[in-house]
Scaffold this active site. Sequence first.
Site, PDB file in Angstrom:
ATOM      1  N   CYS A  41      -7.491   8.757  -2.555  1.00 52.44           N
ATOM      2  CA  CYS A  41      -6.247   7.806  -3.042  1.00 52.44           C
ATOM      3  C   CYS A  41      -5.218   8.011  -2.159  1.00 52.44           C
ATOM      4  CB  CYS A  41      -6.242   7.702  -4.219  1.00 52.44           C
ATOM      5  SG  CYS A  41      -7.669   6.970  -5.174  1.00 52.44           S
ATOM      6  N   HIS A  45      -1.221   4.977  -5.852  1.00 50.96           N
ATOM      7  CA  HIS A  45      -0.694   5.360  -7.386  1.00 50.96           C
ATOM      8  C   HIS A  45       0.375   6.388  -7.060  1.00 50.96           C
ATOM      9  CE1 HIS A  45      -2.874   9.276  -7.462  1.00 50.96           C
ATOM     10  NE2 HIS A  45      -3.793   8.572  -6.788  1.00 50.96           N
TER      11      HIS A  45
END
Length: 321
Positions: A228, A212
């Site tokens: 992440c 992301h």
Amino acid sequence: MTFIARYQTLQQVKKLWASSVALGAWLFASGAVASESELPKGHFLLPDEGNMVGEMYTVAAKKEDTLLDIAREHNVGYEEIRMANPDTSIWIPGEGTEVTIPGQYILPDEPRTGIVINVAELRLYYYPEVEEGKAPRVETYPIGIGRDAFNTPLGITKTTMRLENPAWYPPESIRREAAQRGDPAPAVVPPGEDNPLGQYAILLDIPGYLIHGTNQPDGIGMRASRGCIRMHPEDIESVFWRIPVGTQVNIIDTPVKVGWGSNGNAYVQAFTPTDEQSFGMETLLEVVSLIEAHEGDEHSIDYEQVRNVLETANGQIVPLS
């Protein structure tokens, strides 16, 4: 993953058509590229010989620049720019200061398909599909990964969904930690400048893990997330609609890479291991064996030079004399 269920599917469908148009336009443009010099930063034609792309170069800092500004402009991350310029101030390099850009890369020794993420290198490689007859290529981007106790998981997975303007639902662990600090976290963070997922997110087939954007781009090139994979906002935007759902994602931890240039010369590159353990004799012998297997036993390997590269582990690509 609660926020997926709440995502507006209709918006996703509308964007799917736009993505096919954008992908077609990019493929048309990329097919028309006459030379590598015309490709965007971080995009390279795959070499006919060897496994290295790009080059190291220098730029002069402007008065208002920080080293992080220069890194972002030239497609490198925090650790990369810091290790390439160890004696230069991060915040005030100074007008006219010569800054080294570590823009040369040894491609990971993995199948060149989909996405390959080397957590030791803090870098993502994307091998887009190209039309038959077109030159294969690679794109590479700096990333942020999981910090201690939140290591980014390794292994082969795939992309499962793309979310534009995602809401972020802080997991229970984060909300609990925030409450203990006396600063309760909200149940949901809507899209916007306060959203740590940024404007784009690509879900992986590992529950809770995504590739992301970020609202804190200075952290790209660091081990700072809860697992992440973070990208600069402009980088995730550039690949978002071009990475098909179902794309393979190979997450590896390779702190030592051996490279060969188009001239056949050998190179070694070492990064600080994610477990922060120093390289031992076993690693040294593995590297030497790789070089000997490629160049033959008649090539004289300087063990001490290889050992120095491993001990320094500063990410620099070192030619072996």
